[in-house]
Scaffold this motif. Structure first.
Motif, short mmCIF file in Angstrom:
data_model
loop_
_atom_site.label_atom_id
_atom_site.label_comp_id
_atom_site.label_asym_id
_atom_site.label_seq_id
_atom_site.Cartn_x
_atom_site.Cartn_y
_atom_site.Cartn_z
N GLU A 35 6.81 10.18 10.07
CA GLU A 35 7.48 11.16 9.05
C GLU A 35 7.12 10.93 7.86
O GLU A 35 7.55 11.58 6.75
N GLY A 36 5.99 9.91 7.40
CA GLY A 36 5.43 9.80 6.12
C GLY A 36 6.00 8.32 5.42
O GLY A 36 5.46 8.19 4.37
N TYR A 37 6.80 7.71 5.98
CA TYR A 37 7.01 6.37 5.33
C TYR A 37 6.06 5.32 5.47
O TYR A 37 5.42 5.32 6.62
N SER A 38 5.77 4.81 4.34
CA SER A 38 4.64 3.71 4.31
C SER A 38 5.11 2.49 5.10
O SER A 38 6.14 1.82 4.72
#
Ligand code: SF4
Length: 256
Positions: A35-38
Motif C-alpha cells: 500500500e506504499g509504506y516503505s
C-alpha cells in the motif's frame, strides 16, 4: 510481496503461539508495503521475554531494548525521526509490570507509535512466574499455592491514560490478528493491541478462553469512550476481540 523473513534460527517452544503473532506481523508488513509504506521506514523495538526474540526473525530495522523499556525506546526513535513507522513489542510482564510507568505516559502523550503486547499472563522466559495479568489461582514457580491476586485489566488502564487506539486480539486467529495489526499501525497516535496468547508450556489458556472470546460487530461505535470502557470491563465470561476504541487527537511529536 516482500519477504520479511530472516535466516535466524527460531528457539521458541514448538507450537508456541508466538509463531502466529510473528506470521501475522510479517503478513501485515507485506500488505502495508504493497500500500506504499516503505520497508526501510519500519522500525521495531522489543523488550525482554520470549517475545523479545521477535526482531531476530523480521527483516526490518530493529532495536533490542531493556526489560520494560521497549515503549520508551520506541518513543525515542519516533521523536528522533517522526517519519518512521515505529512498532514496539512487549510481553505482559514487560509492558504491565516493569514497563507500566512508560506505558501510561506514552498513552497520555499520544506518541504516534504502536504497541503489540504478547499477553500470555505469565513470565515464560523465566519458566513460569506470575505477571500482573495472571489469573487468580495461577500456580507457577513463584505461586505454588496459587496466586491470591485479581488480574490487572490493562486495556482499562490504557483507556484511562489516554490511548487513542485500543484493541484486543487472539494470537491463534492469524488473519484477524493481521487485520487488527494493520489498522493499529495505520492509526495516527498511540495504539495498543493486547494479544491474548496461550503459553503452551507454562500457561496453556486455550480451554479457558475457548467459549469466552467473540468479535465485536462491524457497527461497534469505536469513538465512544464510555461504551469502550464498559466493553473492556465486561463480565469475565465474555472477552471482546477487535478494535474497541479509536479516536483522532494531536500527537506528541507534532506539538513540540
Ligand atoms: Fe512460547 Fe511459552 Fe515457550 Fe515462551 S515459554 S516460547 S511463550 S510456549
Amino acid at each position: 510481496m516482500i519477504d520479511f523473513s530472516t535466516k535466524v534460527k527460531n528457539t521458541w517452544c514448538p507450537g508456541c503461539t508466538n509463531f502466529s503473532i510473528l506470521a501475522a506481523f510479517k503478513n501485515a508488513l507485506g500488505e502495508l508495503a504493497g500500500e506504499g509504506y516503505s520497508k526501510d521506514n519500519f522500525v521495531m523495538s522489543a523488550g525482554i521475554g520470549c517475545h523479545g526474540k521477535i526482531p531476530d526473525f523480521v527483516n526490518i530495522n530493529s532495536f533490542m531494548s531493556l526489560h520494560g523499556r521497549d515503549v520508551a525506546s520506541a518513543e525515542g526513535i519516533k521523536m528522533a525521526n517522526p517519519n518512521l513507522t515505529v512498532v514496539s513489542f512487549a510481553g505482559d510482564g514487560d509492558a504491565y509490570a516493569e514497563g507500566m510507568e512508560h506505558l501510561v505516559h506514552a498513552a497520555k502523550r499520544n506518541t504516534n507509535i504502536t504497541l503489540f503486547v504478547h499477553n500470555n499472563q505469565v513470565f515464560g522466559l523465566t519458566t513460569g512466574q506470575v505477571t500482573p495479568t495472571s489469573l487468580k489461582g495461577y500456580k507457577g514457580r513463584s505461586t505454588p499455592y496459587g496466586s491470591p491476586e485479581e488480574p490487572l485489566n490493562p486495556l482499562a488502564v490504557m483507556l484511562t491514560s489516554g490511548a487513542t487506539f485500543v484493541a484486543r486480539a487472539w494470537a491463534m486467529d492469524m488473519d484477524k490478528l493481521k487485520e487488527i495489526m494493520k489498522r493499529a499501525m495505520k492509526h495516527k497516535g498511540f495504539a495498543i493491541v493486547d494479544i491474548i496468547q496461550p503459553c503452551i508450556t507454562f500457561n496453556d489458556t486455550r480451554a479457558f478462553f475457548k467459549d469466552k472470546l467473540y468479535y465485536l460487530e462491524e457497527t461497534w461505535p469505536t469513538n465512544d469512550w464510555n461504551k469502550a470502557m464498559q466493553k473492556i470491563r465486561e463480565n469475565s465470561d465474555r472477552v471482546a476481540l477487535g478494535v474497541i476504541y479509536e479516536v483522532g487527537k494531536p500527537v506528541f511529536e507534532e506539538q513540540i
